[in-house]
Design a protein around this motif. Sequence first.
Motif, PDB file in Angstrom:
ATOM      1  N   MET A   1      -8.467  15.434  -0.994  1.00  0.00           N
ATOM      2  CA  MET A   1      -9.124  14.402  -0.209  1.00  0.00           C
ATOM      3  C   MET A   1      -8.147  13.251  -0.003  1.00  0.00           C
ATOM      4  N   ASP A   2      -8.006  12.830   1.220  1.00  0.00           N
ATOM      5  CA  ASP A   2      -7.145  11.694   1.536  1.00  0.00           C
ATOM      6  C   ASP A   2      -7.829  10.385   1.185  1.00  0.00           C
ATOM      7  N   THR A   3      -7.037   9.381   0.938  1.00  0.00           N
ATOM      8  CA  THR A   3      -7.597   8.061   0.679  1.00  0.00           C
ATOM      9  C   THR A   3      -7.807   7.341   2.010  1.00  0.00           C
ATOM     10  N   ILE A   4      -8.792   6.472   2.030  1.00  0.00           N
ATOM     11  CA  ILE A   4      -9.078   5.657   3.211  1.00  0.00           C
ATOM     12  C   ILE A   4      -8.974   4.208   2.767  1.00  0.00           C
ATOM     13  N   GLU A   5      -8.153   3.442   3.459  1.00  0.00           N
ATOM     14  CA  GLU A   5      -7.981   2.033   3.144  1.00  0.00           C
ATOM     15  C   GLU A   5      -8.427   1.194   4.331  1.00  0.00           C
ATOM     16  N   VAL A   6      -9.343   0.263   4.083  1.00  0.00           N
ATOM     17  CA  VAL A   6      -9.823  -0.654   5.108  1.00  0.00           C
ATOM     18  C   VAL A   6      -9.366  -2.048   4.705  1.00  0.00           C
ATOM     19  N   LYS A   7      -8.489  -2.631   5.526  1.00  0.00           N
ATOM     20  CA  LYS A   7      -7.933  -3.945   5.218  1.00  0.00           C
ATOM     21  C   LYS A   7      -8.829  -5.033   5.797  1.00  0.00           C
ATOM     22  N   GLY A   8      -9.158  -6.003   4.972  1.00  0.00           N
ATOM     23  CA  GLY A   8      -9.992  -7.115   5.391  1.00  0.00           C
ATOM     24  C   GLY A   8      -9.175  -8.214   6.050  1.00  0.00           C
ATOM     25  N   ALA A   9      -9.887  -9.132   6.695  1.00  0.00           N
ATOM     26  CA  ALA A   9      -9.251 -10.209   7.435  1.00  0.00           C
ATOM     27  C   ALA A   9      -8.651 -11.277   6.522  1.00  0.00           C
ATOM     28  N   ASN A  10      -9.071 -11.349   5.285  1.00  0.00           N
ATOM     29  CA  ASN A  10      -8.622 -12.431   4.401  1.00  0.00           C
ATOM     30  C   ASN A  10      -7.893 -11.926   3.157  1.00  0.00           C
ATOM     31  N   GLY A  11      -7.142 -10.844   3.290  1.00  0.00           N
ATOM     32  CA  GLY A  11      -6.348 -10.348   2.172  1.00  0.00           C
ATOM     33  C   GLY A  11      -7.091  -9.419   1.224  1.00  0.00           C
ATOM     34  N   GLU A  12      -8.351  -9.109   1.533  1.00  0.00           N
ATOM     35  CA  GLU A  12      -9.109  -8.172   0.714  1.00  0.00           C
ATOM     36  C   GLU A  12      -9.021  -6.783   1.347  1.00  0.00           C
ATOM     37  N   ARG A  13      -9.373  -5.767   0.575  1.00  0.00           N
ATOM     38  CA  ARG A  13      -9.397  -4.409   1.121  1.00  0.00           C
ATOM     39  C   ARG A  13     -10.323  -3.529   0.308  1.00  0.00           C
ATOM     40  N   LEU A  14     -10.809  -2.480   0.958  1.00  0.00           N
ATOM     41  CA  LEU A  14     -11.587  -1.433   0.296  1.00  0.00           C
ATOM     42  C   LEU A  14     -10.737  -0.184   0.266  1.00  0.00           C
ATOM     43  N   LEU A  15     -10.766   0.520  -0.846  1.00  0.00           N
ATOM     44  CA  LEU A  15      -9.984   1.742  -0.992  1.00  0.00           C
ATOM     45  C   LEU A  15     -10.901   2.856  -1.480  1.00  0.00           C
ATOM     46  N   TYR A  16     -11.019   3.903  -0.664  1.00  0.00           N
ATOM     47  CA  TYR A  16     -11.825   5.085  -0.981  1.00  0.00           C
ATOM     48  C   TYR A  16     -10.855   6.196  -1.351  1.00  0.00           C
ATOM     49  N   ASP A  17     -11.054   6.807  -2.540  1.00  0.00           N
ATOM     50  CA  ASP A  17     -10.136   7.863  -2.973  1.00  0.00           C
ATOM     51  C   ASP A  17     -10.808   9.221  -3.141  1.00  0.00           C
ATOM     52  N   GLY A  18     -12.049   9.343  -2.680  1.00  0.00           N
ATOM     53  CA  GLY A  18     -12.770  10.604  -2.798  1.00  0.00           C
ATOM     54  C   GLY A  18     -13.717  10.630  -3.980  1.00  0.00           C
ATOM     55  N   ALA A  19     -13.423   9.847  -5.013  1.00  0.00           N
ATOM     56  CA  ALA A  19     -14.277   9.790  -6.201  1.00  0.00           C
ATOM     57  C   ALA A  19     -14.865   8.403  -6.416  1.00  0.00           C
ATOM     58  N   THR A  20     -14.126   7.377  -5.971  1.00  0.00           N
ATOM     59  CA  THR A  20     -14.574   5.999  -6.151  1.00  0.00           C
ATOM     60  C   THR A  20     -14.265   5.161  -4.912  1.00  0.00           C
ATOM     61  N   VAL A  21     -14.913   3.995  -4.843  1.00  0.00           N
ATOM     62  CA  VAL A  21     -14.564   2.964  -3.864  1.00  0.00           C
ATOM     63  C   VAL A  21     -14.208   1.719  -4.668  1.00  0.00           C
ATOM     64  N   ALA A  22     -13.045   1.162  -4.382  1.00  0.00           N
ATOM     65  CA  ALA A  22     -12.589  -0.033  -5.083  1.00  0.00           C
ATOM     66  C   ALA A  22     -12.387  -1.163  -4.086  1.00  0.00           C
ATOM     67  N   LYS A  23     -12.664  -2.380  -4.534  1.00  0.00           N
ATOM     68  CA  LYS A  23     -12.397  -3.561  -3.729  1.00  0.00           C
ATOM     69  C   LYS A  23     -11.281  -4.341  -4.407  1.00  0.00           C
ATOM     70  N   PHE A  24     -10.279  -4.692  -3.617  1.00  0.00           N
ATOM     71  CA  PHE A  24      -9.140  -5.463  -4.100  1.00  0.00           C
ATOM     72  C   PHE A  24      -9.099  -6.805  -3.392  1.00  0.00           C
ATOM     73  N   ARG A  25      -8.696  -7.825  -4.117  1.00  0.00           N
ATOM     74  CA  ARG A  25      -8.514  -9.159  -3.566  1.00  0.00           C
ATOM     75  C   ARG A  25      -7.048  -9.546  -3.666  1.00  0.00           C
ATOM     76  N   HIS A  26      -6.699 -10.642  -3.012  1.00  0.00           N
ATOM     77  CA  HIS A  26      -5.352 -11.216  -3.091  1.00  0.00           C
ATOM     78  C   HIS A  26      -4.289 -10.195  -2.703  1.00  0.00           C
ATOM     79  N   ASN A  27      -4.466  -9.580  -1.532  1.00  0.00           N
ATOM     80  CA  ASN A  27      -3.522  -8.601  -0.987  1.00  0.00           C
ATOM     81  C   ASN A  27      -3.236  -7.462  -1.951  1.00  0.00           C
ATOM     82  N   GLY A  28      -4.281  -6.979  -2.617  1.00  0.00           N
ATOM     83  CA  GLY A  28      -4.149  -5.826  -3.490  1.00  0.00           C
ATOM     84  C   GLY A  28      -3.706  -6.135  -4.904  1.00  0.00           C
ATOM     85  N   MET A  29      -3.609  -7.387  -5.242  1.00  0.00           N
ATOM     86  CA  MET A  29      -3.131  -7.770  -6.570  1.00  0.00           C
ATOM     87  C   MET A  29      -4.226  -7.789  -7.631  1.00  0.00           C
ATOM     88  N   ASP A  30      -5.487  -7.887  -7.225  1.00  0.00           N
ATOM     89  CA  ASP A  30      -6.587  -8.049  -8.170  1.00  0.00           C
ATOM     90  C   ASP A  30      -7.716  -7.077  -7.814  1.00  0.00           C
TER      91      ASP A  30
END
Length: 92
Positions: A1-30
């Motif tokens: 399964m490929d990962t899907i990354e959706v980049k937000g307008a303010n440095g946040e993003r959602l990352l789907y890896d097939g098993a989980t969905v993660a939210k990152f802040r601060h350009n992926g640092m947190d």
Amino acid sequence: MDTIEVKGANGERLLYDGATVAKFRHNGMDEAARNPISTYREIRVTHKPAKRGRPGRYEVLLAMASFMALTVEETEKPQLDALVAALERSKA
């Protein structure tokens, strides 16, 4: 399964890896939250049209074990559509 990354307008993003969905802040640092796909309940996407020189955006609210919100530029719409389709497939 490929990962899907959706980049937000303010440095946040959602990352789907097939098993989980993660939210990152601060350009992926947190990593703010990570939820297993089995807890997926609903995703709401609301379009905010462009006005007064500001580009159009999408407001995303993802309900899983925790709620995740993200503002997405119109250029990220294909990735957002892919995320919605993958989440809906996991629910079926």
